[in-house]
Design a protein around this motif. Structure first.
Motif, PDB file in Angstrom:
ATOM      1  N   HIS A 208       0.843  -1.191   0.000  1.00 14.47           N
ATOM      2  CA  HIS A 208       0.000   0.000   0.000  1.00 14.47           C
ATOM      3  C   HIS A 208       0.881   1.246   0.000  1.00 14.47           C
ATOM      4  N   ALA A 209       0.532   2.211  -0.822  1.00 14.18           N
ATOM      5  CA  ALA A 209       1.260   3.481  -0.844  1.00 14.18           C
ATOM      6  C   ALA A 209       0.654   4.382   0.218  1.00 14.18           C
ATOM      7  N   GLU A 210       0.916   4.052   1.473  1.00 15.03           N
ATOM      8  CA  GLU A 210       0.287   4.771   2.578  1.00 15.03           C
ATOM      9  C   GLU A 210       0.996   6.097   2.827  1.00 15.03           C
ATOM     10  N   HIS A 211       0.190   7.118   3.090  1.00 15.11           N
ATOM     11  CA  HIS A 211       0.756   8.423   3.443  1.00 15.11           C
ATOM     12  C   HIS A 211       1.166   8.358   4.908  1.00 15.11           C
ATOM     13  N   LEU A 212       2.454   8.225   5.140  1.00  8.41           N
ATOM     14  CA  LEU A 212       2.957   8.008   6.492  1.00  8.41           C
ATOM     15  C   LEU A 212       3.143   9.334   7.224  1.00  8.41           C
ATOM     16  N   THR A 213       2.477   9.453   8.359  1.00  8.82           N
ATOM     17  CA  THR A 213       2.669  10.637   9.195  1.00  8.82           C
ATOM     18  C   THR A 213       3.857  10.437  10.124  1.00  8.82           C
ATOM     19  N   ASP A 214       4.161   9.189  10.442  1.00  5.38           N
ATOM     20  CA  ASP A 214       5.300   8.864  11.295  1.00  5.38           C
ATOM     21  C   ASP A 214       6.217   7.900  10.550  1.00  5.38           C
ATOM     22  N   ALA A 215       7.493   8.069  10.741  1.00  6.61           N
ATOM     23  CA  ALA A 215       8.452   7.172  10.105  1.00  6.61           C
ATOM     24  C   ALA A 215       8.326   5.773  10.707  1.00  6.61           C
ATOM     25  N   ILE A 216       8.466   4.761   9.865  1.00  4.29           N
ATOM     26  CA  ILE A 216       8.415   3.381  10.346  1.00  4.29           C
ATOM     27  C   ILE A 216       9.834   2.836  10.435  1.00  4.29           C
ATOM     28  N   GLU A 217       9.982   1.787  11.252  1.00  5.24           N
ATOM     29  CA  GLU A 217      11.279   1.122  11.359  1.00  5.24           C
ATOM     30  C   GLU A 217      11.497   0.264  10.116  1.00  5.24           C
ATOM     31  N   LEU A 218      12.521   0.581   9.365  1.00  8.61           N
ATOM     32  CA  LEU A 218      12.801  -0.201   8.171  1.00  8.61           C
ATOM     33  C   LEU A 218      13.457  -1.520   8.559  1.00  8.61           C
TER      34      LEU A 218
END
Length: 319
Positions: A208-218
Motif C-alpha cells: 500500500h502506498a500509505e501516506h505516512l505521518t510517522d516514520a516506520i522502522e525499516l
C-alpha cells in the motif's frame, strides 16, 4: 451414542484436523507452508550469493540498474513472502492460520489422540511387557533369529514423554490437552519485533502506498534472517512436536542443477550495448506517448467526446 462410538467419532475428528493441518503445512501444493518456505530460502540464497560475489570482487564494476532491480526484487519477494506466512486470514495458507485452526480444535488435542493416532497403543507398559514375554517364551535355540516384529510401544512411550512437555499439570490423563500456553508461544514467535518490522514495511510501503505521518522502522537483512529462522522453527515444531510427524528441517532445497552456472557470463556483450541504448530510447518514447496530449487519451474519460470540427485549430504564430 455409546462411549466407544463417541470416542471413535472424536478420534475421527482429530485425524481430520491433523491431516488438514499437515497438508497445509507440508503438502505438495504451491500454497503449502513448506513450498512457500522453500521458495523464500531459494530466492534469499541466490541474492546472498550474488552479494557475496560483489564483496569478494569489490573492485569489479556491476551494472547499477541491474543490481538495483535485483536488490529491490529480493526485498519485495522476501517481505511479502514472510507477510503471507503470518497472515491471520483463515483463507490464507499460513502458519498463523494453522495455529488458529489448532486453537479452534483444542478440545481434540488430547493425550489419547496424540498417542494412539497411527495405531500405536496407549498403554505402552502393558505392550512392552507382552512383547518381552513373547520373546522369552519363544521356542528358539542359539542359531535362530528372534523375530523383531513391530515394537509399537517404543513410539507410544516417546509420545507420552513428548506430550508431558506439551501439557499442563502432572499425571497422565487420557483427556489431558495440549496447553494453550504452547499455542500462545507459537503465536508470539510470529509477532516478534523482526517479523513486525518486515510485515509493517510490507503493509505500509510495498502493498500500500500509505501516506505516512510517522516514520516506520525499516527492516534489515538481520530481520529477514531472524524472520526466516522463526518461520522454519515454528513450522518444524508443529510438524514434529504437535503432530509427531516428519522433521521438516531441510528448508533449502537441493538444486538439481549447478547454482553457479553462467554466473561468470555478462548480462550483455559490449557490441550489444548500442542496440540496448536504442531499445531504451524506443521504449521511453512509446511509453511517453501513452499520456501525451497528441494521443487523445483523455477522450475516454470525458462526459461527451467533441467532434473533430470542434477541435481548436493551431495558428501559425502559436506555440
Amino acid at each position: 451414542m455409546t462411549n466407544d462410538r463417541k470416542a471413535q467419532a472424536r478420534m475421527k475428528l482429530y485425524v481430520e484436523l491433523r491431516s488438514a493441518c499437515l497438508e497445509q503445512l507440508s503438502g505438495k501444493q504451491a500454497s503449502s507452508v513448506a513450498s512457500q518456505l522453500r521458495s523464500l530460502f531459494l530466492s534469499d540464497a541466490v541474492f546472498r550469493m550474488l552479494n557475496e560475489a560483489r564483496r569478494i570482487e569489490e573492485g569489479r564494476a556491476v551494472s547499477g540498474v541491474a543490481w538495483r532491480l535485483t536488490a529491490a526484487g529480493h526485498a519485495v519477494l522476501l517481505a511479502t513472502g514472510i507477510r503471507r506466512l503470518v497472515d491471520k486470514d483463515k483463507r490464507a495458507g499460513s502458519l498463523a492460520g494453522i495455529i488458529a485452526r489448532l486453537r479452534g480444535g483444542q478440545e481434540l488435542l488430547t493425550r489419547r489422540h496424540y498417542v494412539e493416532v497411527g495405531g500405536d497403543p496407549y498403554d505402552y507398559e502393558g505392550e512392552k511387557e507382552k512383547y518381552f514375554r513373547d520373546v522369552i517364551e519363544a521356542s528358539v535355540d542359539d542359531t535362530d533369529a528372534v523375530p523383531r516384529g513391530h515394537i509399537d510401544w517404543v513410539h507410544s512411550q516417546y509420545k507420552h514423554k513428548r506430550f508431558d512437555q506439551l501439557s499442563d499439570g502432572e499425571g497422565r490423563d487420557p483427556v489431558q490437552l495440549i496447553s494453550l500456553s504452547v499455542l500462545d508461544k507459537l503465536s508470539a514467535a510470529l509477532t516478534s519485533d523482526a517479523i513486525r518490522r518486515v510485515t509493517t514495511y510490507t503493509d505500509k510501503v510495498i502493498a500500500h502506498a500509505e501516506h505516512l505521518t510517522d516514520a516506520i522502522e525499516l527492516p534489515t537483512y538481520n530481520d529477514i534472517d531472524e524472520s526466516l529462522r522463526t518461520l522454519c522453527q515454528v513450522s518444524n515444531f508443529i510438524s514434529t512436536a504437535i503432530f509427531y510427524d516428519s522433521d521438516r528441517s531441510q528448508v533449502v532445497a537441493t538444486p538439481q542443477y549447478h547454482v553457479t552456472q553462467h554466473l561468470d557470463a555478462p548480462l550483455a556483450l559490449s557490441k550489444t550495448l548500442p542496440d540496448l541504448q536504442q531499445f531504451w530510447a524506443d521504449y521511453s518514447r512509446e511509453r511517453d506517448g501513452w499520456s501525451s496530449a497528441e494521443s487523445g487519451y483523455d477522450q475516454q474519460f470525458l462526459v461527451a467526446q467533441p467532434d473533430a470540427d470542434d477541435e481548436p485549430k493551431a495558428h501559425a504564430g502559436s506555440f
